[in-house]
Design a protein around this motif. Structure first.
Motif, PDB file in Angstrom:
ATOM      1  N   ILE A 154       0.833  -1.266   0.014  1.00  0.00           N
ATOM      2  CA  ILE A 154       0.148   0.073   0.029  1.00  0.00           C
ATOM      3  C   ILE A 154       0.929   1.366  -0.077  1.00  0.00           C
ATOM      4  CG2 ILE A 154      -1.889   1.382   1.163  1.00  0.00           C
ATOM      5  CD1 ILE A 154      -1.384  -2.313   2.069  1.00  0.00           C
ATOM      6  N   GLY A 155       0.759   2.140  -0.825  1.00  0.00           N
ATOM      7  CA  GLY A 155       1.405   3.182  -0.986  1.00  0.00           C
ATOM      8  C   GLY A 155       0.719   4.445  -1.760  1.00  0.00           C
ATOM      9  N   ARG A 156       1.652   5.624  -2.139  1.00  0.00           N
ATOM     10  CA  ARG A 156       0.986   6.710  -2.465  1.00  0.00           C
ATOM     11  C   ARG A 156       1.846   7.441  -3.655  1.00  0.00           C
ATOM     12  NH1 ARG A 156       3.269   6.823   2.107  1.00  0.00           N
ATOM     13  NH2 ARG A 156       4.667   8.686   2.618  1.00  0.00           N
ATOM     14  N   SER A 157       1.136   8.363  -4.458  1.00  0.00           N
ATOM     15  CA  SER A 157       1.922   8.999  -5.311  1.00  0.00           C
ATOM     16  C   SER A 157       1.592  10.467  -5.017  1.00  0.00           C
ATOM     17  CB  SER A 157       1.498   8.476  -6.892  1.00  0.00           C
ATOM     18  OG  SER A 157       2.061   7.442  -6.921  1.00  0.00           O
ATOM     19  N   LEU A 158       2.616  11.474  -5.300  1.00  0.00           N
ATOM     20  CA  LEU A 158       2.154  12.716  -5.178  1.00  0.00           C
ATOM     21  C   LEU A 158       1.980  13.423  -6.550  1.00  0.00           C
ATOM     22  CD1 LEU A 158       2.154  15.390  -3.421  1.00  0.00           C
ATOM     23  CD2 LEU A 158       4.492  15.720  -3.764  1.00  0.00           C
ATOM     24  N   VAL A 159       0.826  13.925  -6.642  1.00  0.00           N
ATOM     25  CA  VAL A 159       0.560  14.447  -8.207  1.00  0.00           C
ATOM     26  C   VAL A 159       0.115  15.712  -7.812  1.00  0.00           C
ATOM     27  CG1 VAL A 159      -0.918  14.213 -10.206  1.00  0.00           C
ATOM     28  CG2 VAL A 159      -0.373  12.133  -9.026  1.00  0.00           C
ATOM     29  N   GLY A 160       0.897  16.733  -8.355  1.00  0.00           N
ATOM     30  CA  GLY A 160       0.686  18.027  -8.045  1.00  0.00           C
ATOM     31  C   GLY A 160       0.739  18.365  -6.569  1.00  0.00           C
ATOM     32  N   ASP A 161      -0.125  18.618  -5.894  1.00  0.00           N
ATOM     33  CA  ASP A 161      -0.250  18.913  -4.516  1.00  0.00           C
ATOM     34  C   ASP A 161      -1.063  17.883  -3.727  1.00  0.00           C
ATOM     35  OD1 ASP A 161      -2.479  20.098  -5.465  1.00  0.00           O
ATOM     36  OD2 ASP A 161      -2.606  21.751  -4.121  1.00  0.00           O
ATOM     37  N   LYS A 162      -1.388  16.902  -4.570  1.00  0.00           N
ATOM     38  CA  LYS A 162      -2.407  15.846  -3.925  1.00  0.00           C
ATOM     39  C   LYS A 162      -1.643  14.715  -3.777  1.00  0.00           C
ATOM     40  CE  LYS A 162      -7.018  13.990  -4.213  1.00  0.00           C
ATOM     41  NZ  LYS A 162      -8.162  14.188  -5.280  1.00  0.00           N
ATOM     42  N   GLU A 163      -1.988  13.756  -2.761  1.00  0.00           N
ATOM     43  CA  GLU A 163      -1.343  12.318  -2.454  1.00  0.00           C
ATOM     44  C   GLU A 163      -2.660  11.425  -3.206  1.00  0.00           C
ATOM     45  OE1 GLU A 163      -0.159  11.259   1.254  1.00  0.00           O
ATOM     46  OE2 GLU A 163       1.537  12.689   1.439  1.00  0.00           O
ATOM     47  N   ILE A 164      -2.286  10.596  -3.983  1.00  0.00           N
ATOM     48  CA  ILE A 164      -3.142   9.828  -4.462  1.00  0.00           C
ATOM     49  C   ILE A 164      -2.793   8.201  -3.983  1.00  0.00           C
ATOM     50  CG2 ILE A 164      -4.061   8.535  -6.473  1.00  0.00           C
ATOM     51  CD1 ILE A 164      -4.839  11.429  -6.198  1.00  0.00           C
ATOM     52  N   LYS A 165      -3.605   7.604  -3.231  1.00  0.00           N
ATOM     53  CA  LYS A 165      -3.223   6.158  -2.600  1.00  0.00           C
ATOM     54  C   LYS A 165      -3.437   5.334  -3.390  1.00  0.00           C
ATOM     55  CE  LYS A 165      -4.431   7.505   2.033  1.00  0.00           C
ATOM     56  NZ  LYS A 165      -5.267   7.389   3.218  1.00  0.00           N
ATOM     57  N   TRP A 166      -2.564   4.214  -3.553  1.00  0.00           N
ATOM     58  CA  TRP A 166      -2.687   3.005  -4.452  1.00  0.00           C
ATOM     59  C   TRP A 166      -2.297   1.668  -3.639  1.00  0.00           C
ATOM     60  CZ3 TRP A 166       2.020   1.078  -4.246  1.00  0.00           C
ATOM     61  CH2 TRP A 166       3.218   2.250  -4.263  1.00  0.00           C
ATOM     62  N   ILE A 167      -2.905   0.401  -4.336  1.00  0.00           N
ATOM     63  CA  ILE A 167      -2.398  -0.685  -3.637  1.00  0.00           C
ATOM     64  C   ILE A 167      -1.498  -1.461  -4.860  1.00  0.00           C
ATOM     65  CG2 ILE A 167      -3.338  -3.022  -2.977  1.00  0.00           C
ATOM     66  CD1 ILE A 167      -5.842  -0.327  -2.936  1.00  0.00           C
ATOM     67  N   GLY A 168      -0.447  -2.176  -4.456  1.00  0.00           N
ATOM     68  CA  GLY A 168       0.270  -2.807  -5.376  1.00  0.00           C
ATOM     69  C   GLY A 168       0.752  -4.181  -5.330  1.00  0.00           C
ATOM     70  N   ALA A 169       0.944  -4.920  -6.225  1.00  0.00           N
ATOM     71  CA  ALA A 169       1.440  -6.180  -6.292  1.00  0.00           C
ATOM     72  C   ALA A 169       2.994  -6.073  -6.938  1.00  0.00           C
ATOM     73  CB  ALA A 169       0.702  -7.137  -7.056  1.00  0.00           C
ATOM     74  N   PHE A 170       3.987  -6.277  -6.363  1.00  0.00           N
ATOM     75  CA  PHE A 170       5.232  -6.190  -6.696  1.00  0.00           C
ATOM     76  C   PHE A 170       6.020  -7.288  -7.087  1.00  0.00           C
ATOM     77  CE2 PHE A 170       6.058  -1.579  -4.640  1.00  0.00           C
ATOM     78  CZ  PHE A 170       4.884  -1.307  -5.195  1.00  0.00           C
ATOM     79  N   GLY A 171       6.679  -7.447  -8.235  1.00  0.00           N
ATOM     80  CA  GLY A 171       7.621  -8.761  -8.333  1.00  0.00           C
ATOM     81  C   GLY A 171       9.031  -8.043  -9.079  1.00  0.00           C
ATOM     82  N   TRP A 172      10.086  -8.776  -8.561  1.00  0.00           N
ATOM     83  CA  TRP A 172      11.470  -8.367  -8.743  1.00  0.00           C
ATOM     84  C   TRP A 172      11.504  -8.177 -10.389  1.00  0.00           C
ATOM     85  CZ3 TRP A 172      16.171 -11.695 -10.335  1.00  0.00           C
ATOM     86  CH2 TRP A 172      17.289 -10.886 -10.095  1.00  0.00           C
ATOM     87  N   GLY A 173      12.438  -7.021 -10.547  1.00  0.00           N
ATOM     88  CA  GLY A 173      12.665  -6.871 -11.820  1.00  0.00           C
ATOM     89  C   GLY A 173      11.723  -5.715 -12.556  1.00  0.00           C
ATOM     90  N   GLY A 174      10.822  -5.303 -11.829  1.00  0.00           N
ATOM     91  CA  GLY A 174      10.031  -4.263 -12.159  1.00  0.00           C
ATOM     92  C   GLY A 174       8.504  -4.600 -12.510  1.00  0.00           C
ATOM     93  N   GLN A 175       8.200  -5.827 -12.264  1.00  0.00           N
ATOM     94  CA  GLN A 175       6.791  -6.551 -12.251  1.00  0.00           C
ATOM     95  C   GLN A 175       5.878  -5.702 -11.611  1.00  0.00           C
ATOM     96  OE1 GLN A 175       7.841  -8.024 -14.881  1.00  0.00           O
ATOM     97  NE2 GLN A 175       9.713  -8.458 -13.962  1.00  0.00           N
ATOM     98  N   ARG A 176       4.802  -5.032 -11.892  1.00  0.00           N
ATOM     99  CA  ARG A 176       3.740  -4.295 -11.103  1.00  0.00           C
ATOM    100  C   ARG A 176       2.497  -4.192 -11.381  1.00  0.00           C
ATOM    101  NH1 ARG A 176       8.112  -4.171  -8.777  1.00  0.00           N
ATOM    102  NH2 ARG A 176       9.541  -2.454  -8.007  1.00  0.00           N
ATOM    103  N   ILE A 177       1.725  -4.328 -10.562  1.00  0.00           N
ATOM    104  CA  ILE A 177       0.271  -4.132 -10.545  1.00  0.00           C
ATOM    105  C   ILE A 177      -0.114  -2.943  -9.569  1.00  0.00           C
ATOM    106  CG2 ILE A 177      -2.075  -5.029 -10.739  1.00  0.00           C
ATOM    107  CD1 ILE A 177      -0.675  -8.051 -10.990  1.00  0.00           C
ATOM    108  N   PHE A 178      -0.463  -1.816 -10.267  1.00  0.00           N
ATOM    109  CA  PHE A 178      -0.990  -0.767  -9.482  1.00  0.00           C
ATOM    110  C   PHE A 178      -2.606  -0.639  -9.627  1.00  0.00           C
ATOM    111  CE2 PHE A 178       3.018   0.711 -10.381  1.00  0.00           C
ATOM    112  CZ  PHE A 178       3.774   1.004  -9.042  1.00  0.00           C
ATOM    113  N   VAL A 179      -3.200  -0.523  -8.328  1.00  0.00           N
ATOM    114  CA  VAL A 179      -4.520  -0.446  -8.302  1.00  0.00           C
ATOM    115  C   VAL A 179      -4.789   1.075  -7.573  1.00  0.00           C
ATOM    116  CG1 VAL A 179      -6.944  -1.225  -7.383  1.00  0.00           C
ATOM    117  CG2 VAL A 179      -4.865  -2.830  -8.047  1.00  0.00           C
ATOM    118  N   VAL A 180      -5.471   1.859  -8.312  1.00  0.00           N
ATOM    119  CA  VAL A 180      -5.898   3.282  -7.834  1.00  0.00           C
ATOM    120  C   VAL A 180      -7.318   3.481  -7.454  1.00  0.00           C
ATOM    121  CG1 VAL A 180      -5.431   5.727  -8.051  1.00  0.00           C
ATOM    122  CG2 VAL A 180      -3.934   3.957  -9.147  1.00  0.00           C
TER     123      VAL A 180
END
Length: 396
Positions: free
Chosen positions: A331-357
């Motif tokens: 569970i993480g977040r991204s800063l977009v402009g001046d707003k934090e957007i929360k997301w959920i992620g599945a992470f795999g070594w090497g750059g495999q990513r599923i982001f759910v916003v």
């Protein structure tokens, strides 16, 4: 096979990518050649259950999404695919040829398209968590507070002091307290992860590890616990993990081209062995976004999804301590402009990513070959935070 996450921070200053495509990333065509006025990144109709539409029809700036390849092309990011879904519809996909280290195949240059399977690496852990949830939904498992050793009576002889207190919840949240270290070099004999590959009985290896701290007090990234979870699914269902996954999860999601690789001893690698098409991996994200539903069918309970994506531990030591951890989901977040957007992620070594916003009704999936690179995973979070999320026009 190695599936250790990089510990560098994924947040901070934006990468200084320019807007020119590098020859190091030739595009593998994802659309039928010769189509007139074909928009960049327009998804291919391949009868896999996805509804397809244009970004603009779901409130996204298609022209901004078309800058993804240029942003990636400035550096050797080794990204193989980017897939974007909004409001349950596939709106964008691009594929890039490049070097890869696929499990069970030769290292080398590969072409990637909408129908090419890719290693998911540790994103497999998040799928294994879904399977545990389905087993609980089906009452094959009473709940997450069941003791782990209840499912392994045949390993009593290797039990170490303290294991009696370890439950499924502790394995799911990586807070079991057992001695485990995946942060070392793969060739270091003190790295526990290679033992999952080389031991004739990897389950016995995990269950024989001493307990270093009481459960719920120490978060430690631990693929061994995921291997136990996968084997528990096998034991309670009476089916191999892949067979249960196909029947309970993949078939309801219209995922037909799937592979789950085994270790040398033949046991399925629950923590790292899953191979999926990127578009099918995005379905996993959409399932979480829809609280366990796909096309109106409840595949895993909404309660399990809610429990899985609830932050439970600070992921200390990974990505600069900026992430939280649930039931095998980040569970993480991204800063977009001046707003934090929360997301959920599945992470795999090497750059495999599923982001759910959830806030934006958005899913983004990437595959890559950034194995062992110091900037592993940075390209995905950069694209999400600086192109995909800002391209959403109806939420700003």
């Amino acid at each position: 096979m190695r599936d250790r996450l990089s510990r560098l921070t994924i947040f901070g200053a934006s990468l200084a990518f320019a807007l020119s495509v590098s020859a190091a990333h030739p595009r593998a065509e994802s659309v039928s050649p010769g189509q007139p006025n074909q928009a960049c990144g327009s998804p291919s109709p391949i009868d896999d259950g996805w509804k397809i539409t244009s970004p603009d029809s779901v409130g996204m700036d298609g022209a901004q999404l078309c800058t993804i390849a240029a942003r990636l092309g400035q550096r050797s990011t080794a990204v193989h695919s980017v897939v974007v879904v909004r409001h349950g519809k596939l709106v964008f996909e691009q594929y890039f040829a490049g070097y890869d280290q696929p499990w069970g195949q030769a290292d080398g240059q590969y072409e990637f398209t909408a129908t090419t399977k890719h290693d998911m690496r540790s994103a497999s852990k998040s799928v294994t968590s879904l399977l545990i949830g389905i087993a609980i939904d089906r009452k094959l498992i009473a709940g997450v507070d069941e003791p782990v050793l209840k499912f392994f009576p045949d390993y009593t002889a290797v039990k170490q002091p303290g294991w009696d207190a370890v439950t499924l919840r502790h394995l799911l949240t990586m807070s079991s307290g057992i001695t485990w270290d995946e942060a070392r070099a793969w060739t270091d004999p003190k790295n526990d992860e290679p033992h999952l590959v080389t031991e004739p009985d990897p389950l016995g290896y995990v269950l024989s590890r001493p307990v270093a701290a009481p459960p719920d007090t120490l978060w430690t990234y631990n693929g061994g616990g995921t291997e136990l979870l996968g084997n528990i699914v096998e034991r309670v269902s009476g089916k191999p993990l892949e067979a249960f996954a196909r029947e309970a999860l993949f078939q309801p999601l219209d995922i037909t081209d799937v592979e789950w690789k085994p270790y040398k001893n033949g046991k399925i690698a629950a923590a790292s062995g899953l191979r999926l098409r990127p578009r099918d991996a995005a379905k996993i994200g959409q399932l979480v976004l829809n609280r366990g539903q796909w096309n109106g069918r409840q595949i895993v309970s909404a309660d399990w999804i809610a429990q899985s994506i609830t932050p439970r531990f600070q992921a200390v030591g990974y990505f600069g301590g900026t992430l939280f951890y649930g039931y095998q989901w980040w569970i993480g977040r991204s800063l977009v402009g001046d707003k934090e957007i929360k997301w959920i992620g599945a992470f795999g070594w090497g750059g495999q990513r599923i982001f759910v916003v959830p806030e934006l009704d958005l899913v983004m999936m990437t595959t890559a070959a950034q194995y062992g690179q110091p900037k592993e995973g940075l390209a995905a979070i950069d694209i999400l935070s600086n192109i995909v999320i800002p391209s959403v026009r109806d939420a700003h």
